[in-house]
Design a protein around this motif. Structure first.
Motif, PDB file in Angstrom:
ATOM      1  N   LEU A 190    -106.989  16.105  59.158  1.00 26.55           N
ATOM      2  CA  LEU A 190    -105.829  16.284  58.220  1.00 26.55           C
ATOM      3  C   LEU A 190    -105.122  17.503  58.282  1.00 26.55           C
ATOM      4  O   LEU A 190    -103.957  17.498  57.849  1.00 26.55           O
ATOM      5  CB  LEU A 190    -106.889  16.223  56.967  1.00 26.55           C
ATOM      6  CG  LEU A 190    -107.823  15.396  56.437  1.00 26.55           C
ATOM      7  CD1 LEU A 190    -108.504  15.389  55.250  1.00 26.55           C
ATOM      8  CD2 LEU A 190    -106.589  14.199  55.999  1.00 26.55           C
ATOM      9  N   THR A 191    -105.609  18.570  59.005  1.00 22.32           N
ATOM     10  CA  THR A 191    -104.780  19.772  59.176  1.00 22.32           C
ATOM     11  C   THR A 191    -103.452  19.473  60.072  1.00 22.32           C
ATOM     12  O   THR A 191    -102.366  19.826  59.920  1.00 22.32           O
ATOM     13  CB  THR A 191    -105.551  21.068  59.722  1.00 22.32           C
ATOM     14  OG1 THR A 191    -106.701  21.276  58.920  1.00 22.32           O
ATOM     15  CG2 THR A 191    -104.706  22.103  60.096  1.00 22.32           C
ATOM     16  N   ILE A 192    -103.865  18.837  61.203  1.00 19.45           N
ATOM     17  CA  ILE A 192    -102.790  18.573  62.280  1.00 19.45           C
ATOM     18  C   ILE A 192    -101.715  17.340  61.603  1.00 19.45           C
ATOM     19  O   ILE A 192    -100.749  17.655  61.783  1.00 19.45           O
ATOM     20  CB  ILE A 192    -103.484  17.927  63.367  1.00 19.45           C
ATOM     21  CG1 ILE A 192    -104.527  18.793  64.288  1.00 19.45           C
ATOM     22  CG2 ILE A 192    -102.454  17.493  64.443  1.00 19.45           C
ATOM     23  CD1 ILE A 192    -103.901  20.192  64.605  1.00 19.45           C
ATOM     24  N   LEU A 242     -96.536  16.397  59.749  1.00 21.79           N
ATOM     25  CA  LEU A 242     -95.734  15.801  58.784  1.00 21.79           C
ATOM     26  C   LEU A 242     -94.753  16.645  58.114  1.00 21.79           C
ATOM     27  O   LEU A 242     -93.400  16.532  58.060  1.00 21.79           O
ATOM     28  CB  LEU A 242     -96.389  14.933  57.597  1.00 21.79           C
ATOM     29  CG  LEU A 242     -97.153  13.734  58.369  1.00 21.79           C
ATOM     30  CD1 LEU A 242     -97.993  13.332  56.997  1.00 21.79           C
ATOM     31  CD2 LEU A 242     -96.340  12.714  58.923  1.00 21.79           C
ATOM     32  N   ALA A 243     -95.161  17.981  57.632  1.00 24.88           N
ATOM     33  CA  ALA A 243     -94.404  18.878  57.325  1.00 24.88           C
ATOM     34  C   ALA A 243     -93.461  19.373  58.146  1.00 24.88           C
ATOM     35  O   ALA A 243     -92.231  19.777  57.775  1.00 24.88           O
ATOM     36  CB  ALA A 243     -95.308  20.186  56.703  1.00 24.88           C
ATOM     37  N   SER A 244     -93.696  19.586  59.490  1.00 27.47           N
ATOM     38  CA  SER A 244     -92.699  20.225  60.336  1.00 27.47           C
ATOM     39  C   SER A 244     -91.869  19.060  61.218  1.00 27.47           C
ATOM     40  O   SER A 244     -90.959  19.404  61.784  1.00 27.47           O
ATOM     41  CB  SER A 244     -93.330  20.947  61.479  1.00 27.47           C
ATOM     42  OG  SER A 244     -94.269  20.079  62.380  1.00 27.47           O
TER      43      SER A 244
END
Length: 147
Positions: free
Chosen positions: A45-47, A52-54
């Protein structure tokens, strides 16, 4: 460029904290390796969120996948081994000994990886200062683990 060293320092702090967190999770569950699955989902989930955010997340094309060395696909297996070691060993040997051994083994291995240019690293000679630094780390972790 210097800010990258700050990020690495934060990762080092996280590396020291994570075994305790994972150990507490493992003690709270009926089977310690179940905690590894929880950690794996958290990593996923972190990756995924960061990617997605970057905008830096994409499935590889067949051509990209074919160019990658076979051994490069198994980093997650090594990461799983590290997490399993955290879950099963870290609490028993203590945070200082565990992290000291983990980091020292990583530095010594890194000196060899750099020297021989293995697993994609550019060659950097195992100079006398690097070797002495590695030996000093062995001495330091021996002092930490002995007490």
């Amino acid at each position: 460029m210097w800010y990258l060293y700050g990020i690495v320092l934060l990762a080092g702090i996280a590396n020291a904290i994570q075994p305790g967190q994972n150990g507490a999770l493992a003690r709270g569950l009926s089977q310690p390796l179940t905690a590894g699955l929880v950690v794996g989902v958290g990593t996923l989930l972190t990756i995924l969120t960061a990617g997605l955010a970057s905008g830096r997340l994409a499935l590889p094309t067949f051509e990209e996948a074919a160019r990658i060395p076979w051994w490069a696909w198994f980093g997650g297996v090594l990461g799983g081994g590290i997490v399993a070691t955290q879950l099963l060993v870290a609490q028993r040997v203590g945070a200082a000994a565990f992290t000291g051994l983990l980091v020292t083994a990583g530095v010594l291995t890194s000196i060899a990886l750099d020297h021989f240019g293995w697993v994609g690293f550019e060659r950097h000679a195992a100079s006398l200062p690097r070797i002495v630094g590695g030996l000093l780390m062995i001495g330091g972790v021996a002092l930490i683990a002995a007490s």
